[in-house]
Design a protein around this motif. Structure first.
Motif, mmCIF file in Angstrom:
data_model
loop_
_atom_site.group_PDB
_atom_site.id
_atom_site.type_symbol
_atom_site.label_atom_id
_atom_site.label_comp_id
_atom_site.label_asym_id
_atom_site.label_seq_id
_atom_site.Cartn_x
_atom_site.Cartn_y
_atom_site.Cartn_z
ATOM 1 N N ARG A 144 0.838 -1.192 0.000
ATOM 2 C CA ARG A 144 0.000 0.000 0.000
ATOM 3 C C ARG A 144 0.876 1.246 0.000
ATOM 4 O O ARG A 144 1.771 1.373 0.834
ATOM 5 C CB ARG A 144 -0.916 0.036 1.229
ATOM 6 N N VAL A 145 0.615 2.120 -0.920
ATOM 7 C CA VAL A 145 1.309 3.407 -0.949
ATOM 8 C C VAL A 145 0.494 4.382 -0.122
ATOM 9 O O VAL A 145 -0.641 4.713 -0.461
ATOM 10 C CB VAL A 145 1.475 3.922 -2.390
ATOM 11 N N THR A 146 1.078 4.815 0.979
ATOM 12 C CA THR A 146 0.393 5.759 1.866
ATOM 13 C C THR A 146 1.170 7.056 1.946
ATOM 14 O O THR A 146 2.399 7.075 1.800
ATOM 15 C CB THR A 146 0.243 5.165 3.278
ATOM 16 N N SER A 147 0.452 8.127 2.186
ATOM 17 C CA SER A 147 1.115 9.429 2.300
ATOM 18 C C SER A 147 2.016 9.474 3.526
ATOM 19 O O SER A 147 3.093 10.085 3.494
ATOM 20 C CB SER A 147 0.060 10.537 2.378
ATOM 21 N N GLU A 148 1.602 8.798 4.620
ATOM 22 C CA GLU A 148 2.434 8.754 5.817
ATOM 23 C C GLU A 148 3.727 7.989 5.558
ATOM 24 O O GLU A 148 4.801 8.380 6.035
ATOM 25 C CB GLU A 148 1.669 8.106 6.975
ATOM 26 N N GLY A 149 3.623 6.894 4.813
ATOM 27 C CA GLY A 149 4.819 6.119 4.493
ATOM 28 C C GLY A 149 5.779 6.890 3.614
ATOM 29 O O GLY A 149 7.005 6.852 3.813
ATOM 30 N N LEU A 150 5.236 7.600 2.617
ATOM 31 C CA LEU A 150 6.092 8.391 1.740
ATOM 32 C C LEU A 150 6.768 9.519 2.512
ATOM 33 O O LEU A 150 7.951 9.813 2.287
ATOM 34 C CB LEU A 150 5.269 8.952 0.587
ATOM 35 N N ARG A 151 6.030 10.129 3.415
ATOM 36 C CA ARG A 151 6.628 11.213 4.209
ATOM 37 C C ARG A 151 7.715 10.662 5.119
ATOM 38 O O ARG A 151 8.792 11.278 5.258
ATOM 39 C CB ARG A 151 5.559 11.922 5.034
ATOM 40 N N PHE A 152 7.461 9.522 5.748
ATOM 41 C CA PHE A 152 8.458 8.926 6.636
ATOM 42 C C PHE A 152 9.713 8.550 5.842
ATOM 43 O O PHE A 152 10.842 8.791 6.297
ATOM 44 C CB PHE A 152 7.868 7.688 7.314
ATOM 45 N N ALA A 153 9.523 7.969 4.654
ATOM 46 C CA ALA A 153 10.674 7.606 3.821
ATOM 47 C C ALA A 153 11.450 8.840 3.396
ATOM 48 O O ALA A 153 12.687 8.838 3.381
ATOM 49 C CB ALA A 153 10.198 6.819 2.596
ATOM 50 N N ALA A 154 10.741 9.909 3.053
ATOM 51 C CA ALA A 154 11.418 11.149 2.651
ATOM 52 C C ALA A 154 12.205 11.742 3.801
ATOM 53 O O ALA A 154 13.330 12.224 3.626
ATOM 54 C CB ALA A 154 10.397 12.152 2.127
ATOM 55 N N GLU A 155 11.628 11.719 5.011
ATOM 56 C CA GLU A 155 12.337 12.262 6.171
ATOM 57 C C GLU A 155 13.602 11.472 6.472
ATOM 58 O O GLU A 155 14.666 12.044 6.721
ATOM 59 C CB GLU A 155 11.406 12.256 7.386
#
Length: 248
Positions: free
Chosen positions: A85-96
């Motif tokens: 699942r692509v989630t906005s929280e996951g993408l933000r955590f990965a970016a951080e």
């Protein structure tokens, strides 16, 4: 004013520690931009950017796949393929996390490419560090350029004997296999030669040492190093005492 090698080391180390402890995406991006900009100022960008890309691109992709597709705390689903699942929280955590890692790597690479290795060894020796420790640190900082130059010489020697390297990754892999054996053998032989040279120069002997090389260390920079180390310790303490503040 030229920075003392230990001041540069303290700045790079404290920057990496503070950025990691803060866990702030804007701060990490700012540190990355500052490191890249400063590399252009000191003239190390041509070496720093490829080295940073070789380290950060695979790590960044792994973080994106791991946290962007399989982040258990994610609630805002952007796309789904079975268990992924692509989630906005996951993408933000990965970016951080990628930004924090990039800031630390760029700061340390900037130090390794801009510091004068002889001055660093002299500064460490003047602070009581053992000669072997200084040599190991200097060898670590100069290992990659030395290996790269040796690979170039081996390749030119093999090409002069008829080796043809065609375009394409398969041909390059075959060529690297042919170059790996002489590279490893030359490095092993070089290690023995260096060990004999170090022994002849008394690196294993104990007692006070003197050096023909002097590295000026202004009092202001000694104070700056203390401030940088205290700032790094304070950042770690703040992260341990207020863990939720750095996670935002």
């Amino acid at each position: 004013m030229r920075l003392h090698p230990l001041t540069s080391l303290a700045a790079a180390g404290s920057t990496a520690v503070i950025t990691t402890a803060a866990g702030s995406l804007p701060l990490s991006v700012a540190v990355c931009a500052a490191a890249v900009g400063f590399s252009f100022v000191v003239g190390t960008a041509k070496r720093l950017l490829p080295a940073a890309a070789a380290v950060l691109v695979p790590l960044g992709l792994s973080l994106l796949v791991l946290h962007g597709l399989f982040f258990p705390e994610g609630t805002t689903v952007l796309a789904a393929w079975g268990p992924a699942r692509v989630t906005s929280e996951g993408l933000r955590f990965a970016a951080e996390r990628a930004a924090q890692l990039s800031a630390a790597v760029l700061a340390l690479l900037l130090f390794s490419f801009s510091v004068s290795v002889p001055d660093l060894v002299t500064a460490l020796s003047s602070r009581g560090a053992k000669g072997r420790f200084g040599y190991v640190l200097a060898s670590t900082l100069t290992l990659l350029p030395a290996i790269s130059a040796r690979v170039q010489r081996i390749r030119r020697a093999q090409e002069s004997r008829g080796l043809v390297i065609r375009r394409g990754w398969f041909s390059r892999v075959i060529a690297f296999r042919l170059q790996a054996v002489p590279l490893v053998l030359s490095l092993v032989d070089d290690a023995g030669t260096r060990a004999q040279a170090l022994e002849a120069r008394g690196f294993s002997n104990r007692g006070p040492r003197t050096s023909f090389r002097e590295v000026p260390d202004p009092p202001l920079q000694r104070v700056l190093r203390s401030v940088l180390l205290l700032a790094a310790v304070a950042a770690i303490a703040a992260r341990l005492w207020f863990p939720t503040a750095g996670a935002r």
